[in-house]
Design an enzyme around this catalytic site. Structure first.
Site, PDB file in Angstrom:
ATOM      1  N   PRO A  10       3.128  17.124  10.842  1.00  0.00           N
ATOM      2  CA  PRO A  10       3.258  18.341  10.034  1.00  0.00           C
ATOM      3  C   PRO A  10       3.772  18.055   8.622  1.00  0.00           C
ATOM      4  CG  PRO A  10       5.043  18.177  11.633  1.00  0.00           C
ATOM      5  CD  PRO A  10       4.119  17.021  11.904  1.00  0.00           C
ATOM      6  N   LYS A  15       0.839  -1.213   0.000  1.00  0.00           N
ATOM      7  CA  LYS A  15       0.000   0.000   0.000  1.00  0.00           C
ATOM      8  C   LYS A  15       0.861   1.244   0.000  1.00  0.00           C
ATOM      9  CE  LYS A  15      -1.701   1.767   3.995  1.00  0.00           C
ATOM     10  NZ  LYS A  15      -1.376   3.201   4.106  1.00  0.00           N
ATOM     11  N   ASN A  16       1.856   1.263   0.885  1.00  0.00           N
ATOM     12  CA  ASN A  16       2.652   2.489   1.045  1.00  0.00           C
ATOM     13  C   ASN A  16       3.622   2.727  -0.115  1.00  0.00           C
ATOM     14  OD1 ASN A  16       1.334   3.064   3.367  1.00  0.00           O
ATOM     15  ND2 ASN A  16       2.991   2.467   4.755  1.00  0.00           N
TER      16      ASN A  16
END
Ligand code: UD1
Length: 434
Positions: free
Chosen positions: A135, A35-36
């Protein structure tokens, strides 16, 4: 009254997966494409107007979410069986939909390729998620270094740079996503880009190989220093994404947690060396054939110390699943999460099962106990959900897992695969009952 007696279910917390634990897993399980690795490769398809075909892609929610983001941009995507073809001929670089980008952080990976190819991009801020604030400052700083003007405006980031130019970029942390965004952007920039302290994850290497298959020039993938020579244009390709090391690791841990005998493949076992080392240390027997791995384990496992680190350290994505196996180990394990600040959401749920876990900042002390009982559990995120399933497989009695949809983001047919290994697991449609 026991803890589980006092549980009150709320709307949206109906059980979705029921596990009756205590059965050792035995058999073979097939691993999907990663997936990644798939998500950045799909985003990188924006770098070319030619078709990109990815064979054997599992139909996961995250893949579908990114596919829908691409379609919102005007990109054509087509599924034929398990193959996915992406063709980014007509693209609107302003059209990324907020609700989809906020749902999945990996959507932010469209920023680098859109900016590099079209000179402009408008991408919603991805926001935080259950495992931390996450972030994007490193993505933005890197793209600025490549010459982008970056403005933040009512929840959107607007990028402008008629033509990106190569630069030397030092990442304060080897962020996977930032490295990927920069690799993609630099592939259509003028001249050479050097990324220092780059992420070395196998998924980054896979993206680099994919960019090279499109006619790009990325060198040094898998080391902390990446060098990218930008091209005027890239072309299409058919590309096989690497096997999913996190899915493979999850099934190996499930085998260990249940005292089972499980063969997992196809994989590139080198990608999961840190996990194999830790499972061996915990007493499991590992047979490593390179493209598959067999694990046999006797209960109980032995306690171990584990610290998550960027690759080639122990992967943060397997921290929760491994902890779920260690709650029944002999002795006290020390687990330290250094990658994400809030990745112990599974701990209160494991405690409901009788686990003895003390958290002190980023460290969890896990004292194994044989008295782990099934309970009503709630999943908070993808890997926490996998951890709870593993704990439930090793527990005595029945566990009911709610908010199990998190599993569908990253595990293809998890309950079918575990069922074929002998687990007593079912997905119920309780929420549809009157
Ligand atoms: C990717 C993976 C995720 C995995 C993680 C770590 C995908 C789709 N997701 O996420 O499953 O858990 O790698 O292997 O592949 N950071 C910053 N500033 C930034 C970017 C990151 O401070 O601009 C920090 C994060 O807050 C975090 C750390 O860096 O503490 C690692 O994040 P990063 O490697 O970027 O993870 P993701 O790419 O989001």
């Amino acid at each position: 009254m026991s803890d589980s007696d006092t549980q009150v279910r709320q709307v949206g917390q109906l059980p979705e997966i029921i596990v009756r634990g205590g059965r050792p897993l035995r058999g073979e399980v097939e691993v999907e494409a990663s997936k990644n690795a798939t998500l950045p490769v799909m985003a990188a398809a924006l770098l070319t107007a030619d078709p990109v075909t990815l064979p054997g892609i599992p139909w996961l929610h995250d893949v579908d979410t990114l596919r829908r983001v691409l379609m919102s941009l005007g990109v054509s995507t087509e599924r034929s069986g398990r193959d996915l073809t992406v063709e980014a001929r007509e693209v609107d670089p302003f059209a990324a939909p907020e609700h989809l980008v906020r749902r999945m952080r990996a959507s932010f990976l469209i920023a680098g390729p859109l900016l590099a190819r079209f000179g402009v991009a408008r991408v919603p801020l991805p926001g935080g998620c259950a495992i931390g604030s996450r972030p994007i400052d490193l993505h933005l700083k890197g793209l600025q270094a490549l010459g982008a003007d970056v403005q933040s405006n009512s929840g959107y980031i607007e990028f402008r740079a008629p033509r990106l130019r190569g630069a030397n970029i030092y990442l304060d942390f080897p962020s996977v996503g930032a490295t990927e965004n920069l690799l993609m952007a630099a592939s259509l920039a003028d001249g050479w880009t050097v990324v220092e302290n780059a992420a070395q994850e196998p998924e980054v290497v896979d993206l680099a190989n994919f960019l090279n298959a499109l006619g790009g020039e990325v060198r040094g993938a898998g080391t902390p220093e990446l060098r990218v020579h930008g091209q005027d244009r890239l072309h299409g390709a058919t590309y096989q994404v690497i096997p999913d090391r996190i899915e493979a690791g999850t099934y190996l841990i499930a085998g260990a947690a249940t005292g089972g005998d499980v063969v997992v493949g196809p994989i590139v076992s080198e990608h999961i060396r840190p996990l194999l080392a830790k499972l061996r240390e915990a007493g499991a027997v590992i047979e490593d054939a390179g493209d598959y791995v067999r694990i046999t384990a006797e209960e109980p496992l032995q306690a171990i110390d584990v610290k998550t680190m960027p690759h080639p350290g122990f992967p943060t994505d397997l921290q929760a699943p491994l902890m779920a196996a260690l709650i029944r180990a002999q002795g006290t394990s020390v687990i330290t999460e250094t990658v994400f600040e809030n990745r112990y959401m599974h701990v209160p749920e494991l405690r409901r099962m009788g686990a003895d876990i003390k958290i002190d900042g980023r460290t969890a002390l896990v004292t194994g106990t044989p008295h782990i009982m099934g309970a009503n559990l709630r999943a908070s995120d993808l890997r926490a959900a996998a951890a709870l399933v593993i704990a439930a497989l090793g527990a005595k009695g029945t566990s009911e897992l709610s908010e199990a949809f998190h599993l569908d983001r990253g595990y293809y047919r998890l309950e079918d695969k575990l069922g074929s290994l002998g687990a007593d697991i079912e997905r119920c449609r309780c929420s549809e009952e009157p």
